[in-house]
Enzyme design. Sequence first.
Site, mmCIF file in Angstrom:
data_model
loop_
_atom_site.group_PDB
_atom_site.id
_atom_site.type_symbol
_atom_site.label_atom_id
_atom_site.label_comp_id
_atom_site.label_asym_id
_atom_site.label_seq_id
_atom_site.Cartn_x
_atom_site.Cartn_y
_atom_site.Cartn_z
ATOM 1 N N LYS A 206 0.840 -1.199 0.000
ATOM 2 C CA LYS A 206 0.000 0.000 0.000
ATOM 3 C C LYS A 206 0.883 1.260 0.000
ATOM 4 C CE LYS A 206 -3.396 2.499 2.635
ATOM 5 N NZ LYS A 206 -4.259 2.599 3.789
ATOM 6 N N GLU A 212 10.741 -4.824 4.186
ATOM 7 C CA GLU A 212 10.789 -6.246 3.827
ATOM 8 C C GLU A 212 10.393 -6.421 2.354
ATOM 9 O OE1 GLU A 212 9.266 -4.939 6.474
ATOM 10 O OE2 GLU A 212 8.950 -6.405 8.071
ATOM 11 N N GLY A 266 -4.594 -2.013 4.930
ATOM 12 C CA GLY A 266 -3.936 -3.225 4.416
ATOM 13 C C GLY A 266 -4.727 -4.492 4.718
ATOM 14 N N ARG A 267 -5.148 -4.643 5.963
ATOM 15 C CA ARG A 267 -5.829 -5.894 6.358
ATOM 16 C C ARG A 267 -7.244 -5.990 5.811
ATOM 17 N NH1 ARG A 267 -4.554 -2.461 10.314
ATOM 18 N NH2 ARG A 267 -6.153 -1.576 11.663
ATOM 19 N N GLU A 352 -4.479 -6.490 14.885
ATOM 20 C CA GLU A 352 -3.971 -5.191 14.445
ATOM 21 C C GLU A 352 -5.076 -4.134 14.568
ATOM 22 O OE1 GLU A 352 -0.493 -4.666 11.580
ATOM 23 O OE2 GLU A 352 -2.178 -4.194 10.292
ATOM 24 N N HIS A 383 -5.425 -32.870 18.063
ATOM 25 C CA HIS A 383 -4.296 -33.689 18.504
ATOM 26 C C HIS A 383 -3.148 -32.819 19.003
ATOM 27 C CE1 HIS A 383 -6.273 -37.236 16.865
ATOM 28 N NE2 HIS A 383 -6.701 -36.393 15.918
ATOM 29 N N LYS A 512 9.702 -1.029 13.877
ATOM 30 C CA LYS A 512 10.263 -0.843 12.521
ATOM 31 C C LYS A 512 11.397 0.174 12.576
ATOM 32 C CE LYS A 512 5.950 -1.180 9.863
ATOM 33 N NZ LYS A 512 5.031 -0.416 9.033
HETATM 34 O O1 F6P Z 1 2.835 -4.040 9.820
HETATM 35 C C1 F6P Z 1 2.029 -2.943 9.589
HETATM 36 C C2 F6P Z 1 1.518 -2.828 8.208
HETATM 37 O O2 F6P Z 1 1.381 -1.471 7.982
HETATM 38 C C3 F6P Z 1 0.210 -3.550 7.968
HETATM 39 O O3 F6P Z 1 -0.872 -2.893 8.457
HETATM 40 C C4 F6P Z 1 0.228 -3.658 6.484
HETATM 41 O O4 F6P Z 1 -0.728 -4.538 6.018
HETATM 42 C C5 F6P Z 1 1.651 -4.108 6.265
HETATM 43 O O5 F6P Z 1 2.383 -3.372 7.216
HETATM 44 C C6 F6P Z 1 2.192 -3.912 4.894
HETATM 45 O O6 F6P Z 1 2.179 -2.574 4.513
HETATM 46 P P1 F6P Z 1 2.302 -2.160 2.997
HETATM 47 O O7 F6P Z 1 1.169 -2.734 2.268
HETATM 48 O O8 F6P Z 1 2.278 -0.656 3.012
HETATM 49 O O9 F6P Z 1 3.610 -2.692 2.496
#
Ligand code: F6P
Length: 548
Positions: A206, A212, A266-267, A352, A383, A512
């Site tokens: 987003k 990452e 995002g979620r 979240e 189990h 972060k």
């Molecule tokens: O870890 C926090 C967060 O902002 C989430 O809410 C989001 O889904 C994820 O990181 C990834 O963010 P982006 O889509 O901006 O890479």
Amino acid sequence: MGDPTGLALWARLVAKGRTLRGRHLRQLFAEDPARVEDFTFEACGLWADLSRHLVDRETLSLLLALARLQEVEVWRERMFAGERINTTEERAVLHVALRDPEGPPLWLDGVEVRAAIRRELERMERFCEGVRSGRIRGATGEGFTHLLHIGIGGSELGPRAVCEALRPEVREGIEVRFVANVDPQDLALALRGLDPARTLLLVVSKTFTTRETLLNAQAARAWLVAGLGEEAVGGHLLAVSSRPDRAAAFGVPDERIFGFGEGVGGRFSLWSPVGLPIALFAGFDRFRALLEGARAMDRHFREAPLERNLPVVLALLDVWYADILGAESRAVVAYDESLRLLPLHLQQLEMESNGKSVRRDGGEVHCPTGPVLWGSTGTNGQHAYFQLLHQGTRLVPVDILVAAESRIAETDGRHLELVANALAQSRALAFGRSDAETRRELMAEGLTGEALDRLLPHRRFPGNRPSGVILARRFDAATLGALLALWEHRVFVQGVVWDIDSFDQWGVELGKRMAAELLPVLSGEMDGEGLDPATRALVARIRAWRES
Ligand code: F6P
């Protein structure tokens, strides 16, 4: 609205909790012959039996009164109207608009939101059709067989869980591999056996700033360049972001960038072009069916009276358990192998969104908020951790998901075996087994006297452990859409009752930032001055091992 614990009604709920704690589900069933009927809800292909929750009718009416006092209906309409209810980020909450592209015009800052949603949907559809039919090909002229999806959190968990959930229905399409973790193993393993000439690289972020994702995207891009040459890469790259400028700066051609609005968290974003892997893997028709299922649940949420409103009732039960009965966690057990990734998506959705300790006005909350959500598939969980659910000391309400029909043709009855287990677990949790029955069973095993008495407490099943069964005919795309939207609204209603902003996630920021600060210390470019002693000692050990 405001702190719910200050309401006179809250004190009544606490008192009610005290009385109900002394009752057993067996009694509640015995006293109320209409209990099953009253606590069964039906919506959009889902049949929810909530009769084995630790509530009676009076509890539910108190909880419904709480929902009204906290203005759940007002907040719900504010969300659908596109108001900026995400107050800490000053954003509207627009995931519901994504599944209603033909709805009435929705204006935000002078822009009509639904037109942009329709445009992106059409672009997605054309692109999917092109790739799946082989019309859109890679640099060497070969058709695409694989999609490498790079994204994390909401940019991965939802679409990945849905792809997995639809897998039993999908016979042909683009195979998707997901990479989220910055751990180099994740990408390395995902690349094994992939042919760059037949692979599309999709970067989903987003913000397009997530480290990452950007690091993995660069590494994956380098893999494409190594296989096909720099010139060819553009034809294999695509991106989904609400910052197309940043995706373009990364080198993704404009026509391969799909967008969505800032108001989509995002979620909550799998309904946007973030769902592109779903459409490429399972086909655009299934993606549309997913949206339609979710839209049906949106309608139910908006139109059903609160008393019969499934997301509202589920959310109120969640509040009841977290705040009045003191449950610290909830489990979701999916008796459906294809839903195996669903608990992870739901975990992000709930934790979240509602893992907050500050109310909208900045004041502290005075009751527990979002519980720990965890789970897995059944029967596997039986189990592993069901021992604790049946005989442990903790209260853990369980959501059991199960489908009446299998999506895999089978003739040996294994699906019914699965269903029997789902129903039996809910039954055993609720009603347990009387001591007399346990005694009889032990006697049948040949035990008597002292030996029997010694074993009896260990073989006791007290029951009175709550669970709800959410049944579907089968979890096809539309039913899955309804289930996911149900959970989103459930989380939203919990947040409204707790008076928190469910749509921000400031709690993820500090870690972060600290990771970025630690990098030069770990690599030796900077000393660890200013660090706390615990981190300094860990850094020293890591550096010593890496350098020896
Ligand atoms: O870890 C926090 C967060 O902002 C989430 O809410 C989001 O889904 C994820 O990181 C990834 O963010 P982006 O889509 O901006 O890479």
